[in-house]
Enzyme design. Structure first.
Site, PDB file in Angstrom:
ATOM      1  N   ASP A 119      15.241  -8.420   3.547  1.00  0.00           N
ATOM      2  CA  ASP A 119      16.367  -8.964   2.772  1.00  0.00           C
ATOM      3  C   ASP A 119      17.680  -8.230   3.013  1.00  0.00           C
ATOM      4  OD1 ASP A 119      13.819  -9.453   0.512  1.00  0.00           O
ATOM      5  OD2 ASP A 119      15.072 -11.095   1.239  1.00  0.00           O
ATOM      6  N   HIS A 178       9.705  -1.156   0.428  1.00  0.00           N
ATOM      7  CA  HIS A 178       8.685  -2.207   0.580  1.00  0.00           C
ATOM      8  C   HIS A 178       7.333  -1.642   0.176  1.00  0.00           C
ATOM      9  CE1 HIS A 178       6.377  -5.471   2.404  1.00  0.00           C
ATOM     10  NE2 HIS A 178       7.507  -6.139   2.434  1.00  0.00           N
TER      11      HIS A 178
HETATM   12  C1  SDX Z   1      10.299  -8.893  -0.162  1.00  0.00           C
HETATM   13  O1  SDX Z   1       5.510  -7.923  -0.287  1.00  0.00           O
HETATM   14  C2  SDX Z   1       6.163  -8.495   0.634  1.00  0.00           C
HETATM   15  O2  SDX Z   1       5.675  -8.647   1.735  1.00  0.00           O
HETATM   16  C3  SDX Z   1       7.548  -9.010   0.217  1.00  0.00           C
HETATM   17  C4  SDX Z   1       8.402  -9.519   1.350  1.00  0.00           C
HETATM   18  C5  SDX Z   1       7.846 -10.813   1.941  1.00  0.00           C
HETATM   19  O3  SDX Z   1       8.151 -11.106   3.097  1.00  0.00           O
HETATM   20  O4  SDX Z   1       7.169 -11.574   1.154  1.00  0.00           O
HETATM   21  O5  SDX Z   1       8.536  -8.552   2.364  1.00  0.00           O
HETATM   22  C6  SDX Z   1       9.797  -9.881   0.829  1.00  0.00           C
HETATM   23  O6  SDX Z   1      10.122  -9.096  -1.327  1.00  0.00           O
HETATM   24  C7  SDX Z   1      10.954  -7.636   0.338  1.00  0.00           C
HETATM   25  C8  SDX Z   1      11.352  -6.671  -0.815  1.00  0.00           C
HETATM   26  C9  SDX Z   1      12.648  -7.178  -1.423  1.00  0.00           C
HETATM   27  N1  SDX Z   1      13.003  -6.390  -2.636  1.00  0.00           N
HETATM   28  C10 SDX Z   1      14.004  -5.501  -2.634  1.00  0.00           C
HETATM   29  O7  SDX Z   1      14.682  -5.223  -1.651  1.00  0.00           O
HETATM   30  C11 SDX Z   1      14.271  -4.877  -3.991  1.00  0.00           C
HETATM   31  C12 SDX Z   1      14.474  -3.373  -3.825  1.00  0.00           C
HETATM   32  N2  SDX Z   1      13.199  -2.752  -3.476  1.00  0.00           N
HETATM   33  C13 SDX Z   1      12.407  -2.211  -4.556  1.00  0.00           C
HETATM   34  O8  SDX Z   1      12.512  -2.836  -5.779  1.00  0.00           O
HETATM   35  C14 SDX Z   1      11.009  -1.814  -4.120  1.00  0.00           C
HETATM   36  O9  SDX Z   1      11.145  -1.089  -2.956  1.00  0.00           O
HETATM   37  C15 SDX Z   1       9.948  -2.879  -3.934  1.00  0.00           C
HETATM   38  C16 SDX Z   1       9.840  -3.780  -5.120  1.00  0.00           C
HETATM   39  C17 SDX Z   1      10.251  -3.709  -2.720  1.00  0.00           C
HETATM   40  C18 SDX Z   1       8.637  -2.166  -3.714  1.00  0.00           C
HETATM   41  O10 SDX Z   1       8.342  -1.537  -4.897  1.00  0.00           O
HETATM   42  P1  SDX Z   1       7.065  -0.575  -5.061  1.00  0.00           P
HETATM   43  O11 SDX Z   1       6.192  -0.626  -3.867  1.00  0.00           O
HETATM   44  O12 SDX Z   1       6.459  -0.875  -6.392  1.00  0.00           O
HETATM   45  O13 SDX Z   1       7.713   0.869  -5.032  1.00  0.00           O
HETATM   46  P2  SDX Z   1       8.080   1.731  -6.305  1.00  0.00           P
HETATM   47  O14 SDX Z   1       8.946   0.922  -7.214  1.00  0.00           O
HETATM   48  O15 SDX Z   1       6.818   2.311  -6.835  1.00  0.00           O
HETATM   49  O16 SDX Z   1       9.004   2.889  -5.657  1.00  0.00           O
HETATM   50  C19 SDX Z   1       8.480   4.132  -5.245  1.00  0.00           C
HETATM   51  C20 SDX Z   1       9.672   5.097  -5.340  1.00  0.00           C
HETATM   52  C21 SDX Z   1      10.282   5.163  -6.734  1.00  0.00           C
HETATM   53  O17 SDX Z   1      10.916   6.423  -6.842  1.00  0.00           O
HETATM   54  P3  SDX Z   1      10.270   7.594  -7.795  1.00  0.00           P
HETATM   55  O18 SDX Z   1       9.839   6.941  -9.091  1.00  0.00           O
HETATM   56  O19 SDX Z   1       9.093   8.092  -6.990  1.00  0.00           O
HETATM   57  O20 SDX Z   1      11.367   8.610  -7.954  1.00  0.00           O
HETATM   58  O21 SDX Z   1      10.742   4.642  -4.495  1.00  0.00           O
HETATM   59  C22 SDX Z   1      11.870   4.317  -5.303  1.00  0.00           C
HETATM   60  C23 SDX Z   1      11.350   4.131  -6.713  1.00  0.00           C
HETATM   61  O22 SDX Z   1      12.394   4.382  -7.657  1.00  0.00           O
HETATM   62  N3  SDX Z   1      12.435   3.065  -4.782  1.00  0.00           N
HETATM   63  C24 SDX Z   1      13.725   2.831  -4.648  1.00  0.00           C
HETATM   64  C25 SDX Z   1      13.827   1.561  -4.061  1.00  0.00           C
HETATM   65  N4  SDX Z   1      12.601   1.071  -3.869  1.00  0.00           N
HETATM   66  C26 SDX Z   1      11.743   2.011  -4.322  1.00  0.00           C
HETATM   67  N5  SDX Z   1      14.810   3.565  -4.963  1.00  0.00           N
HETATM   68  C27 SDX Z   1      16.021   3.014  -4.692  1.00  0.00           C
HETATM   69  N6  SDX Z   1      16.182   1.794  -4.116  1.00  0.00           N
HETATM   70  C28 SDX Z   1      15.124   1.051  -3.795  1.00  0.00           C
HETATM   71  N7  SDX Z   1      15.305  -0.157  -3.245  1.00  0.00           N
END
Ligand code: SDX
Length: 428
Positions: free
Chosen positions: A363, A306
């Protein structure tokens, strides 16, 4: 004593005002930065940028805190209903008995959609994505009963909020009925919000659907937990559109489109698809976790991570318990829940996830709860939209009520070609 931040640029020190929120958050006000320095800021994904002052929802991502108008989600989850929470989110306080009854009447009175609107559903193929239908039909509402959507005072705001919350339920259920070739079910005045939706989803002409009290309570809880979440992608979209003084329907229809993405509201579908694929392939959970860590094919652990929560999302804990309660009452089990629990345990003990502060978000368990309620997969994100409608309405209202509000218009850093000119086609 007002605080400021010193910014030295080209040998000149600029003092920028510091803004403190009611929960102690600190922000540097850069609203005069470009005028006084010629610089803008750059913040990919707005991870460090506050777009507004808002009084609706507070999140502390490090402590895993979520409060609607100052009330912790845990307080509401055990005591309130979705409709009461919606009033709190939209109008800023818990409703009195009179306000609650008045709003319930407005929800009932406005549950029908114009009969001519019902014809639109016949034009959609059964495979039409319900989120496409939802955003289209929310916009189409503005073609009917225009007086309903003309917000000029508190009364018209209350009526429009109730009408949108009520009709979005009718539209969603009609989209589902269209997709399965069943007759659309007309609303009934006597049913409360969650039961009314379930009636329109699952009743048929020869038999009314009778949900158990556990199913009704679980749906109420699901919707309440989704009611608002400060400046997430879809809510920020609603504010962006609202800032041009676009109407409530256009703004919320835009919110539906932003929510649809698998990184946002579409994640509840992506989680189930992930769990289902693990089950279908009989893949050991450890192997899936290895693939995620290796970033093979860009796969992620959907439902984890998140932008704000760097601790447990408080909603995921509550949803996980609701799943257990509903399945126990149904004397049922869900193999996907078993896989989810195994995945969660593996991730929470693996430094890859812990070091990145990746925890289950709203989720991760919400889809499993929706499955236990009999909601089909293609309707999961629609359910998120129905739940989030009060938050979108409340944010639209904050913009609408701000007479000094400005249109949202971010700047950019241009990185394209320079010094170009037109060339005749023969010379290209
Ligand atoms: C919702 O914003 C809100 O409030 C949203 C929400 C709401 O109520 O409105 O809470 C609802 O959208 C919840 C989120 C649902 N999405 C997912 O579950 C999809 C999976 N999650 C990711 O795509 C991600 O965690 C996000 C999109 C939620 C957040 O992305 P960020 O903040 O841009 O984080 P990032 O992509 O910069 O990640 C930082 C690191 C990376 O690793 P490195 O490049 O440092 O090696 O964490 C890793 C990412 O690869 N990472 C994950 C991951 N999420 C982040 N690795 C594996 N699985 C994941 N789910």
């Amino acid at each position: 004593m007002s605080r400021s931040a010193a910014l030295e640029l080209d040998g000149v020190v600029h003092q920028l005002p510091v803004v403190e929120g009611s929960e102690g958050e600190l922000a540097i006000d850069i609203s005069k930065l470009r005028d006084t320095t010629g610089y803008i800021t750059l913040d990919d994904g707005y991870g460090n940028t506050g777009s507004c002052r808002s009084a609706i929802t507070y999140i502390d991502g490090d402590a895993g805190i979520l409060r609607y108008r100052g009330i912790p989600i845990e307080d509401l989850a055990g005591r309130s209903s979705f409709v009461e929470t919606a009033w709190l989110v939209i109008f800023g306080k818990l409703p009195t008995v009179e306000e609650r009854n008045r709003f319930a009447d407005l929800l009932g009175e406005n549950s029908m959609i114009d009969e001519n609107m019902r014809k639109h559903f016949d034009g959609f193929p059964a495979s039409a994505p319900p989120m496409a239908i939802l955003s289209a039909m929310i916009n189409t509402l503005s073609a009917h009963n225009p007086e309903l959507w003309n917000v000029t005072d508190d009364d018209s705001m209350e009526r429009a909020a109730a009408a949108l919350m009520s009709k979005v339920r009718t539209i969603a259920a009609a989209a589902y009925k269209s997709s399965i070739g069943e007759p659309k079910v007309y609303p009934r005045y006597d049913l409360k919000y969650a039961d009314h939706f379930l009636h329109m989803m699952f009743s048929v002409p020869y038999r009314d659907y009778q949900p158990t009290k556990e199913v009704t309570a679980a749906l109420n809880l699901f919707l309440m937990l989704h009611a608002d979440h400060e400046q997430n992608c879809s809510t920020s979209t609603v504010r962006m559109v609202a800032s041009s003084k676009a109407n409530l329907l256009a703004s919320c229809a835009a919110g539906v489109c932003a929510l649809w993405g698998p990184l946002h509201g579409g994640a509840n579908v992506a989680v189930i698809e992930m769990l289902q694929s693990i089950q279908d392939m009989k893949m050991p959970v450890a192997e899936y976790v290895r693939k995620v860590k290796a970033k093979e094919d860009g796969i992620k652990l959907m439902g984890f991570g998140h932008r704000v929560y760097k601790n447990f999302d408080p909603r995921s804990r509550i949803l996980k318990k609701a799943v257990d309660d509903v399945l126990a009452q149904q004397h049922a089990s869900d193999p996907l829940l078993d896989i989810a629990l195994e995945l969660e345990a593996a991730a929470l003990s693996d430094d890859y996830f812990v070091s990145r502060k990746l925890y289950p978000n709203v989720d991760f368990y919400s889809g499993i709860l929706l499955r236990s309620l009999g909601i089909p997969l293609n309707m999961f994100t629609v359910m998120f939209a129905i739940g989030r409608m009060p938050g979108w309405i409340a944010n639209w209202k904050e913009i609408h009520d701000d007479s000094k509000g400005r249109i949202y218009r971010p700047r950019q850093v241009y990185v394209g070609p320079t010094g170009q000119s037109w060339e005749p086609r023969s010379e290209r």
